[in-house]
Scaffold this motif. Structure first.
Motif, PDB file in Angstrom:
ATOM      1  N   PHE A   1       3.374  16.193   1.907  1.00 23.56           N
ATOM      2  CA  PHE A   1       4.174  17.031   2.791  1.00 23.56           C
ATOM      3  C   PHE A   1       4.106  16.643   4.264  1.00 23.56           C
ATOM      4  N   GLY A   2       3.391  15.582   4.597  1.00 27.98           N
ATOM      5  CA  GLY A   2       3.266  15.226   5.998  1.00 27.98           C
ATOM      6  C   GLY A   2       3.320  13.734   6.256  1.00 27.98           C
ATOM      7  N   SER A   3       3.924  12.982   5.350  1.00 28.47           N
ATOM      8  CA  SER A   3       4.025  11.527   5.510  1.00 28.47           C
ATOM      9  C   SER A   3       5.475  11.088   5.397  1.00 28.47           C
ATOM     10  N   PRO A   4       6.226  11.201   6.491  1.00 34.39           N
ATOM     11  CA  PRO A   4       7.656  10.853   6.411  1.00 34.39           C
ATOM     12  C   PRO A   4       7.922   9.416   6.002  1.00 34.39           C
ATOM     13  N   ASP A   5       7.034   8.496   6.370  1.00 29.92           N
ATOM     14  CA  ASP A   5       7.246   7.095   5.989  1.00 29.92           C
ATOM     15  C   ASP A   5       7.163   6.921   4.474  1.00 29.92           C
ATOM     16  N   ILE A   6       6.255   7.638   3.849  1.00 28.63           N
ATOM     17  CA  ILE A   6       6.128   7.570   2.389  1.00 28.63           C
ATOM     18  C   ILE A   6       7.318   8.285   1.749  1.00 28.63           C
TER      19      ILE A   6
ATOM     20  N   ARG B   1       0.841  -1.202   0.000  1.00 28.47           N
ATOM     21  CA  ARG B   1       0.000   0.000   0.000  1.00 28.47           C
ATOM     22  C   ARG B   1       0.877   1.254   0.000  1.00 28.47           C
ATOM     23  N   ASP B   2       1.964   1.237   0.786  1.00 28.68           N
ATOM     24  CA  ASP B   2       2.858   2.392   0.830  1.00 28.68           C
ATOM     25  C   ASP B   2       3.511   2.656  -0.525  1.00 28.68           C
ATOM     26  N   ASP B   3       3.836   1.610  -1.258  1.00 22.70           N
ATOM     27  CA  ASP B   3       4.384   1.800  -2.606  1.00 22.70           C
ATOM     28  C   ASP B   3       3.349   2.452  -3.520  1.00 22.70           C
ATOM     29  N   LEU B   4       2.095   2.046  -3.385  1.00 25.89           N
ATOM     30  CA  LEU B   4       1.028   2.660  -4.161  1.00 25.89           C
ATOM     31  C   LEU B   4       0.875   4.130  -3.780  1.00 25.89           C
ATOM     32  N   LEU B   5       0.884   4.432  -2.474  1.00 23.72           N
ATOM     33  CA  LEU B   5       0.780   5.824  -2.037  1.00 23.72           C
ATOM     34  C   LEU B   5       1.977   6.644  -2.520  1.00 23.72           C
ATOM     35  N   ALA B   6       3.147   6.041  -2.548  1.00 26.32           N
ATOM     36  CA  ALA B   6       4.316   6.730  -3.100  1.00 26.32           C
ATOM     37  C   ALA B   6       4.098   7.033  -4.580  1.00 26.32           C
ATOM     38  N   GLY B   7       3.418   6.134  -5.289  1.00 19.20           N
ATOM     39  CA  GLY B   7       3.071   6.386  -6.686  1.00 19.20           C
ATOM     40  C   GLY B   7       2.132   7.575  -6.838  1.00 19.20           C
ATOM     41  N   VAL B   8       1.171   7.687  -5.930  1.00 20.06           N
ATOM     42  CA  VAL B   8       0.261   8.847  -5.945  1.00 20.06           C
ATOM     43  C   VAL B   8       1.058  10.119  -5.696  1.00 20.06           C
ATOM     44  N   ALA B   9       1.910  10.101  -4.689  1.00 16.54           N
ATOM     45  CA  ALA B   9       2.706  11.282  -4.362  1.00 16.54           C
ATOM     46  C   ALA B   9       3.627  11.666  -5.522  1.00 16.54           C
ATOM     47  N   THR B  10       4.217  10.686  -6.163  1.00 15.89           N
ATOM     48  CA  THR B  10       5.086  10.951  -7.315  1.00 15.89           C
ATOM     49  C   THR B  10       4.302  11.646  -8.422  1.00 15.89           C
ATOM     50  N   ALA B  11       3.138  11.120  -8.746  1.00 11.76           N
ATOM     51  CA  ALA B  11       2.310  11.719  -9.799  1.00 11.76           C
ATOM     52  C   ALA B  11       1.917  13.145  -9.435  1.00 11.76           C
ATOM     53  N   ASP B  12       1.591  13.376  -8.168  1.00 17.54           N
ATOM     54  CA  ASP B  12       1.201  14.727  -7.758  1.00 17.54           C
ATOM     55  C   ASP B  12       2.378  15.694  -7.805  1.00 17.54           C
ATOM     56  N   PHE B  13       3.555  15.258  -7.376  1.00 20.08           N
ATOM     57  CA  PHE B  13       4.732  16.132  -7.481  1.00 20.08           C
ATOM     58  C   PHE B  13       5.040  16.465  -8.939  1.00 20.08           C
TER      59      PHE B  13
ATOM     60  N   ALA C   1      13.854  29.792  -0.631  1.00 11.74           N
ATOM     61  CA  ALA C   1      12.718  29.014  -1.137  1.00 11.74           C
ATOM     62  C   ALA C   1      12.145  28.132  -0.039  1.00 11.74           C
ATOM     63  N   ILE C   2      13.011  27.521   0.769  1.00  9.73           N
ATOM     64  CA  ILE C   2      12.550  26.663   1.863  1.00  9.73           C
ATOM     65  C   ILE C   2      11.795  27.488   2.900  1.00  9.73           C
ATOM     66  N   VAL C   3      12.303  28.676   3.236  1.00  8.46           N
ATOM     67  CA  VAL C   3      11.628  29.530   4.220  1.00  8.46           C
ATOM     68  C   VAL C   3      10.243  29.930   3.715  1.00  8.46           C
ATOM     69  N   ILE C   4      10.156  30.311   2.460  1.00  7.33           N
ATOM     70  CA  ILE C   4       8.858  30.686   1.882  1.00  7.33           C
ATOM     71  C   ILE C   4       7.926  29.483   1.885  1.00  7.33           C
ATOM     72  N   PHE C   5       8.441  28.340   1.460  1.00  9.07           N
ATOM     73  CA  PHE C   5       7.620  27.126   1.378  1.00  9.07           C
ATOM     74  C   PHE C   5       7.181  26.666   2.767  1.00  9.07           C
ATOM     75  N   ALA C   6       8.072  26.752   3.743  1.00 10.29           N
ATOM     76  CA  ALA C   6       7.719  26.360   5.111  1.00 10.29           C
ATOM     77  C   ALA C   6       6.645  27.283   5.683  1.00 10.29           C
ATOM     78  N   THR C   7       6.745  28.564   5.394  1.00 13.95           N
ATOM     79  CA  THR C   7       5.718  29.507   5.845  1.00 13.95           C
ATOM     80  C   THR C   7       4.380  29.155   5.213  1.00 13.95           C
ATOM     81  N   LEU C   8       4.402  28.851   3.920  1.00 13.90           N
ATOM     82  CA  LEU C   8       3.181  28.448   3.230  1.00 13.90           C
ATOM     83  C   LEU C   8       2.551  27.253   3.933  1.00 13.90           C
ATOM     84  N   HIS C   9       3.342  26.248   4.238  1.00 15.57           N
ATOM     85  CA  HIS C   9       2.793  25.044   4.860  1.00 15.57           C
ATOM     86  C   HIS C   9       2.333  25.284   6.287  1.00 15.57           C
TER      87      HIS C   9
END
Length: 188
Positions: A101-106, A46-58, A146-154
């Motif tokens: 952005f919130g699934s460290p295991d994935i 299932r985690d490999d499938l979720l990684a596939g979803v995350a890859t497609a979204d990125f 870029a990281i500071v801006i992105f972290a603020t966004l999140h």
């Protein structure tokens, strides 16, 4: 669309409809009309499938950012548009946003997911660099900025998702918070 892509699309839809708990390999198989064992031919877990979803979204976010970067808009307008892509994604696909952005295991699965995430974040950093080159953001290491801006966004996305962004608290919405930050950086 091949079977693996159909499985990823079905998992993304299940995430959108019912959150993380709604995604099972059996449920994805049912949603795509394949046998219950078919997902295992493409994804070990299932985690490999979720990684596939995350890859497609990125990859989709990176593509949207590339189009924004290539536009004729002013650099700061491009940056705000890039931020809006993530804001809209977080609002329209909250479970998938948490996956990205919130699934460290994935995220730890590496491989194509890491490559897609890094490629997307490189495009975002290039948009920040464009603003710096136009003297619309301060001269500092672009990756760090870029990281500071992105972290603020999140941080604002998380505050909004938890109901803490309210006009009476001074935070009307995510976009206005990001426009304020970019404006402050621009006027340094």
């Amino acid at each position: 669309m091949n079977t693996a892509d159909r499985l990823v699309a079905a998992a993304a839809n299940l995430l959108d409809e019912g959150g993380d708990a709604a995604v099972t390999l059996r449920g994805v198989a049912t949603a795509t009309g394949v046998s219950h064992n078919a997902p295992y031919k493409h994804f070990a877990s299932r985690d490999d499938l979720l990684a596939g979803v995350a890859t497609a979204d990125f990859l989709a976010i990176a593509q949207a950012w590339k189009q924004i970067r290539a536009s004729v808009s002013e650099p700061t307008a491009r940056l705000l548009s890039a931020l809006d892509v993530v804001i809209r994604f977080s609002q329209e696909h909250s479970a998938r946003h948490r996956l990205l952005f919130g699934s460290p295991d994935i995220a730890a699965r590496g491989g194509p997911l890491t490559d897609a995430a890094n490629a997307a974040l490189r495009v975002f950093a290039e948009i920040v660099e464009d603003c710096q080159a136009a003297d619309e953001l301060p001269a500092s290491p672009s990756g760090t900025l870029a990281i500071v801006i992105f972290a603020t966004l999140h941080g604002l996305i998380d505050a909004d998702a938890s109901g803490r962004l309210r006009s009476e608290s001074g935070w009307a919405d995510i976009g206005s918070g990001m426009r304020l930050l970019i404006g402050l950086l621009h006027n340094r």
